[in-house]
Design a protein around this motif. Sequence first.
Motif, PDB file in Angstrom:
ATOM      1  N   SER A   9       0.827  -1.209   0.000  1.00  0.00           N
ATOM      2  CA  SER A   9       0.000   0.000   0.000  1.00  0.00           C
ATOM      3  C   SER A   9       0.863   1.262   0.000  1.00  0.00           C
ATOM      4  CB  SER A   9      -0.934   0.000   1.215  1.00  0.00           C
ATOM      5  OG  SER A   9      -1.719   1.156   1.232  1.00  0.00           O
ATOM      6  N   ILE A  10       1.899   1.276   0.831  1.00  0.00           N
ATOM      7  CA  ILE A  10       2.812   2.424   0.872  1.00  0.00           C
ATOM      8  C   ILE A  10       3.470   2.602  -0.487  1.00  0.00           C
ATOM      9  CG2 ILE A  10       5.003   3.273   1.814  1.00  0.00           C
ATOM     10  CD1 ILE A  10       4.177   1.955   4.489  1.00  0.00           C
ATOM     11  N   GLU A  20      12.206   0.239  -1.469  1.00  0.00           N
ATOM     12  CA  GLU A  20      12.340   1.586  -0.901  1.00  0.00           C
ATOM     13  C   GLU A  20      11.304   1.814   0.199  1.00  0.00           C
ATOM     14  OE1 GLU A  20      13.920   4.034  -4.835  1.00  0.00           O
ATOM     15  OE2 GLU A  20      11.773   3.695  -4.560  1.00  0.00           O
ATOM     16  N   SER A  21      10.100   1.313  -0.006  1.00  0.00           N
ATOM     17  CA  SER A  21       9.044   1.449   0.999  1.00  0.00           C
ATOM     18  C   SER A  21       9.422   0.707   2.267  1.00  0.00           C
ATOM     19  CB  SER A  21       7.717   0.905   0.466  1.00  0.00           C
ATOM     20  OG  SER A  21       7.285   1.649  -0.626  1.00  0.00           O
ATOM     21  N   GLU A  22       9.993  -0.489   2.122  1.00  0.00           N
ATOM     22  CA  GLU A  22      10.390  -1.260   3.298  1.00  0.00           C
ATOM     23  C   GLU A  22      11.520  -0.553   4.037  1.00  0.00           C
ATOM     24  OE1 GLU A  22      11.388  -5.790   4.710  1.00  0.00           O
ATOM     25  OE2 GLU A  22      11.670  -5.300   2.592  1.00  0.00           O
ATOM     26  N   ARG A  23      12.466   0.015   3.308  1.00  0.00           N
ATOM     27  CA  ARG A  23      13.564   0.750   3.928  1.00  0.00           C
ATOM     28  C   ARG A  23      13.015   1.945   4.711  1.00  0.00           C
ATOM     29  NH1 ARG A  23      17.108   2.309  -0.460  1.00  0.00           N
ATOM     30  NH2 ARG A  23      16.864   0.176  -1.144  1.00  0.00           N
ATOM     31  N   ALA A  27      13.078   2.335   8.773  1.00  0.00           N
ATOM     32  CA  ALA A  27      13.739   3.505   9.354  1.00  0.00           C
ATOM     33  C   ALA A  27      12.802   4.224  10.316  1.00  0.00           C
ATOM     34  CB  ALA A  27      14.195   4.456   8.247  1.00  0.00           C
ATOM     35  N   PHE A  28      11.532   4.350   9.949  1.00  0.00           N
ATOM     36  CA  PHE A  28      10.536   4.980  10.819  1.00  0.00           C
ATOM     37  C   PHE A  28      10.391   4.187  12.123  1.00  0.00           C
ATOM     38  CE2 PHE A  28       6.112   4.923  12.324  1.00  0.00           C
ATOM     39  CZ  PHE A  28       5.987   6.241  12.725  1.00  0.00           C
ATOM     40  N   LEU A  29      10.223   2.873  12.008  1.00  0.00           N
ATOM     41  CA  LEU A  29      10.038   2.037  13.191  1.00  0.00           C
ATOM     42  C   LEU A  29      11.264   2.070  14.097  1.00  0.00           C
ATOM     43  CD1 LEU A  29       8.290  -1.051  11.543  1.00  0.00           C
ATOM     44  CD2 LEU A  29       7.219   0.797  12.834  1.00  0.00           C
TER      45      LEU A  29
END
Length: 96
Positions: A9-10, A20-23, A27-29
């Motif tokens: 979804s992201i 890139e979305s997983e990275r 990083a956020f988490l």
Amino acid sequence: MNKAELLASISEKSNLTKVESERALNAFLETVQETLAKGEKVQLVGFGTFEARERKAREGRNPRDPKEVIKIPASRAPVFKAGKSLKEAVNNKKKK
């Protein structure tokens, strides 16, 4: 929704690849986790606040032997408090 579905979804909404979305998500988490470990809050206006709260030491019961009293040590627990916009979005979705 699991992590793979969230990443899809992201990726779709941001025009990023899934990698890139997983990275970005990782990083956020990691940033939230490190900030809470330092005793600080993460405030996302409209979405909510992540913070760590102190839990006092207390006594509990052993579920296998309810007569046995267990001492539960003091600890810190992560907490999320939803912001006004998130609450409104969730409540508006239920009405439809």
